[in-house]
Design a protein around this motif. Structure first.
Motif, PDB file in Angstrom:
ATOM      1  N   GLY A  16       0.670  -0.847   0.030  1.00  0.00           N
ATOM      2  CA  GLY A  16      -0.006  -0.328  -0.033  1.00  0.00           C
ATOM      3  C   GLY A  16       0.766   1.106   0.072  1.00  0.00           C
ATOM      4  O   GLY A  16       1.882   1.190  -0.138  1.00  0.00           O
ATOM      5  N   PHE A  17       0.240   2.536   0.051  1.00  0.00           N
ATOM      6  CA  PHE A  17       1.243   3.798  -0.214  1.00  0.00           C
ATOM      7  C   PHE A  17       0.335   4.965   1.578  1.00  0.00           C
ATOM      8  O   PHE A  17      -0.621   4.406   2.529  1.00  0.00           O
ATOM      9  CB  PHE A  17       1.113   4.562  -1.110  1.00  0.00           C
ATOM     10  CG  PHE A  17       0.036   4.821  -1.596  1.00  0.00           C
ATOM     11  CD1 PHE A  17      -0.762   5.573  -1.246  1.00  0.00           C
ATOM     12  CD2 PHE A  17      -0.812   3.455  -2.439  1.00  0.00           C
ATOM     13  CE1 PHE A  17      -2.276   5.705  -1.366  1.00  0.00           C
ATOM     14  CE2 PHE A  17      -2.152   3.850  -2.538  1.00  0.00           C
ATOM     15  CZ  PHE A  17      -3.073   5.010  -2.864  1.00  0.00           C
ATOM     16  N   VAL A  18       0.987   5.428   1.518  1.00  0.00           N
ATOM     17  CA  VAL A  18       0.548   6.895   3.348  1.00  0.00           C
ATOM     18  C   VAL A  18       0.811   8.229   2.912  1.00  0.00           C
ATOM     19  O   VAL A  18       0.085   8.629   3.990  1.00  0.00           O
ATOM     20  CB  VAL A  18       1.876   5.714   3.724  1.00  0.00           C
ATOM     21  CG1 VAL A  18       1.885   4.774   4.688  1.00  0.00           C
ATOM     22  CG2 VAL A  18       3.449   6.489   3.591  1.00  0.00           C
ATOM     23  N   SER A  19       1.279   7.909   1.341  1.00  0.00           N
ATOM     24  CA  SER A  19       0.951   9.349   1.198  1.00  0.00           C
ATOM     25  C   SER A  19       0.443   9.676  -0.372  1.00  0.00           C
ATOM     26  O   SER A  19       0.501   8.823  -1.006  1.00  0.00           O
ATOM     27  CB  SER A  19       2.553  10.030   1.331  1.00  0.00           C
ATOM     28  OG  SER A  19       3.147  10.109   0.122  1.00  0.00           O
ATOM     29  N   VAL A  20      -0.194  10.474  -0.644  1.00  0.00           N
ATOM     30  CA  VAL A  20      -0.593  11.100  -1.705  1.00  0.00           C
ATOM     31  C   VAL A  20      -0.194  12.642  -2.096  1.00  0.00           C
ATOM     32  O   VAL A  20       0.079  13.100  -1.160  1.00  0.00           O
ATOM     33  CB  VAL A  20      -2.403  11.332  -2.026  1.00  0.00           C
ATOM     34  CG1 VAL A  20      -2.413  11.755  -0.941  1.00  0.00           C
ATOM     35  CG2 VAL A  20      -2.656  11.607  -3.539  1.00  0.00           C
ATOM     36  N   PHE A  21       0.201  12.628  -3.092  1.00  0.00           N
ATOM     37  CA  PHE A  21       0.508  13.865  -3.943  1.00  0.00           C
ATOM     38  C   PHE A  21      -0.876  14.806  -4.574  1.00  0.00           C
ATOM     39  O   PHE A  21      -1.204  14.182  -5.269  1.00  0.00           O
ATOM     40  CB  PHE A  21       1.349  14.505  -5.197  1.00  0.00           C
ATOM     41  CG  PHE A  21       1.332  15.663  -5.612  1.00  0.00           C
ATOM     42  CD1 PHE A  21       2.336  16.713  -4.939  1.00  0.00           C
ATOM     43  CD2 PHE A  21       0.996  16.285  -6.417  1.00  0.00           C
ATOM     44  CE1 PHE A  21       2.974  17.750  -5.336  1.00  0.00           C
ATOM     45  CE2 PHE A  21       1.497  17.271  -6.652  1.00  0.00           C
ATOM     46  CZ  PHE A  21       1.832  18.661  -6.320  1.00  0.00           C
ATOM     47  N   VAL A  22      -1.575  15.892  -4.227  1.00  0.00           N
ATOM     48  CA  VAL A  22      -2.353  16.660  -4.558  1.00  0.00           C
ATOM     49  C   VAL A  22      -1.998  18.274  -5.314  1.00  0.00           C
ATOM     50  O   VAL A  22      -1.608  18.895  -4.649  1.00  0.00           O
ATOM     51  CB  VAL A  22      -3.505  17.464  -3.577  1.00  0.00           C
ATOM     52  CG1 VAL A  22      -4.719  17.698  -4.069  1.00  0.00           C
ATOM     53  CG2 VAL A  22      -3.706  15.501  -2.511  1.00  0.00           C
ATOM     54  N   GLY A  23      -2.373  18.421  -6.202  1.00  0.00           N
ATOM     55  CA  GLY A  23      -2.409  19.614  -6.998  1.00  0.00           C
ATOM     56  C   GLY A  23      -3.107  20.891  -6.222  1.00  0.00           C
ATOM     57  O   GLY A  23      -3.674  20.697  -7.816  1.00  0.00           O
ATOM     58  N   ILE A  24      -2.663  21.515  -5.673  1.00  0.00           N
ATOM     59  CA  ILE A  24      -3.882  22.301  -5.005  1.00  0.00           C
ATOM     60  C   ILE A  24      -3.449  23.714  -5.967  1.00  0.00           C
ATOM     61  O   ILE A  24      -4.973  24.330  -6.589  1.00  0.00           O
ATOM     62  CB  ILE A  24      -3.763  22.446  -3.722  1.00  0.00           C
ATOM     63  CG1 ILE A  24      -4.122  21.489  -3.263  1.00  0.00           C
ATOM     64  CG2 ILE A  24      -4.793  23.921  -3.157  1.00  0.00           C
ATOM     65  CD1 ILE A  24      -3.432  21.222  -1.399  1.00  0.00           C
ATOM     66  N   GLU A  25      -2.641  23.973  -6.179  1.00  0.00           N
ATOM     67  CA  GLU A  25      -1.629  25.081  -7.207  1.00  0.00           C
ATOM     68  C   GLU A  25      -1.540  26.183  -6.556  1.00  0.00           C
ATOM     69  O   GLU A  25      -1.179  26.843  -5.594  1.00  0.00           O
ATOM     70  CB  GLU A  25      -2.523  25.437  -7.950  1.00  0.00           C
ATOM     71  CG  GLU A  25      -2.657  24.452  -9.322  1.00  0.00           C
ATOM     72  CD  GLU A  25      -1.824  22.886  -9.045  1.00  0.00           C
ATOM     73  OE1 GLU A  25       0.015  22.977  -8.800  1.00  0.00           O
ATOM     74  OE2 GLU A  25      -1.771  21.818  -9.914  1.00  0.00           O
ATOM     75  N   SER A  26      -3.978  26.923  -5.772  1.00  0.00           N
ATOM     76  CA  SER A  26      -3.783  28.064  -5.389  1.00  0.00           C
ATOM     77  C   SER A  26      -4.663  28.587  -4.640  1.00  0.00           C
ATOM     78  O   SER A  26      -5.968  27.548  -4.807  1.00  0.00           O
ATOM     79  CB  SER A  26      -3.702  29.051  -6.499  1.00  0.00           C
ATOM     80  OG  SER A  26      -4.033  30.268  -5.719  1.00  0.00           O
ATOM     81  N   PRO A  27      -5.293  28.589  -3.297  1.00  0.00           N
ATOM     82  CA  PRO A  27      -6.325  28.663  -2.146  1.00  0.00           C
ATOM     83  C   PRO A  27      -7.330  30.174  -3.093  1.00  0.00           C
ATOM     84  O   PRO A  27      -8.665  30.089  -3.077  1.00  0.00           O
ATOM     85  CB  PRO A  27      -5.943  29.040  -1.446  1.00  0.00           C
ATOM     86  CG  PRO A  27      -5.098  30.368  -1.345  1.00  0.00           C
ATOM     87  CD  PRO A  27      -4.498  29.946  -2.303  1.00  0.00           C
TER      88      PRO A  27
END
Length: 220
Positions: A1-12
């Motif tokens: 399995g995996f324990v982290s995930v990358f999320v491209g939020i970019e900007s609020p």
């Protein structure tokens, strides 16, 4: 399995999200979405960008506030650049705003186009943003807030290895003795040991992350 995930939020900032066609981020509460992922036990690594045409000087504080509130430990914040063969590159070329050099590193304080915001203000704000999330106090506070809410479930018995002890001792020497931010290191060290013992290994790991980030970003 995996324990982290990358999320491209970019900007609020909604206008900046619209500008970069990040439509999937427009119709949701970004902060709540990040927290929902974290509540599953996954660590969120976030990607953020500044330098959009719609960005105003207020964007730097907006980014700092969002990252601190979201408890994203690894926030990869970079300056917008325009790689070849992208829509952004073609638009900037038509507008005559391209510059000749593209370093390929969006954290080295360089850009390959002329931004709408005054360049000096943008670079100064970007540096303030980096310092606002990776300097000792805000970084260690973000780690503590994250660990205070996270539940660590060991799927198998933890076996202490020699390399675990070596890493711990090295962190004590580098971060607890030599580093200027040793006060914050020991504060997190004893807080996690006394109040969140299951999170203690993660507290040490995140402390080492912070040391790495400050070294790479030349904040030391």
């Amino acid at each position: 399995g995996f324990v982290s995930v990358f999320v491209g939020i970019e900007s609020p900032d909604l206008n900046s999200l619209q500008e970069c066609h990040k439509v999937q981020n427009l119709k949701r509460d970004l902060l709540a979405s990040v927290r929902r992922i974290q509540q599953t036990g996954l660590e969120v690594t976030g990607g953020f960008i500044v330098g959009f045409d719609n960005d105003s000087p207020s964007i730097f504080k907006q980014q700092i506030d969002f990252i601190q509130k979201s408890r994203i430990i690894t926030a990869m914040v970079g300056l917008l650049n325009a790689p070849r063969h992208t829509r952004l590159y073609q638009r900037l070329k038509k507008e005559g705003r391209l510059l000749p050099h593209l370093s390929g590193n969006n954290t080295d304080f360089t850009m390959n186009f002329v931004p709408k915001m005054d360049y000096k203000i943008l670079i100064k704000g970007y540096r303030r943003l980096i310092e606002g999330i990776y300097s000792y106090q805000p970084y260690y506070q973000r780690v503590k807030n994250y660990l205070a809410e996270k539940t660590f479930v060991l799927k198998r018995p933890f076996r202490l290895r020699l390399y675990h002890l070596q890493a711990l001792l090295k962190s004590i020497f580098l971060l607890g003795i030599k580093d200027k931010g040793r006060f914050y290191y020991w504060k997190l060290f004893f807080w996690s040991l006394l109040h969140r013992p299951t999170s203690f290994p993660q507290a040490i790991i995140f402390s080492i992350y912070g040391y790495h980030f400050r070294k790479v970003l030349r904040l030391r």
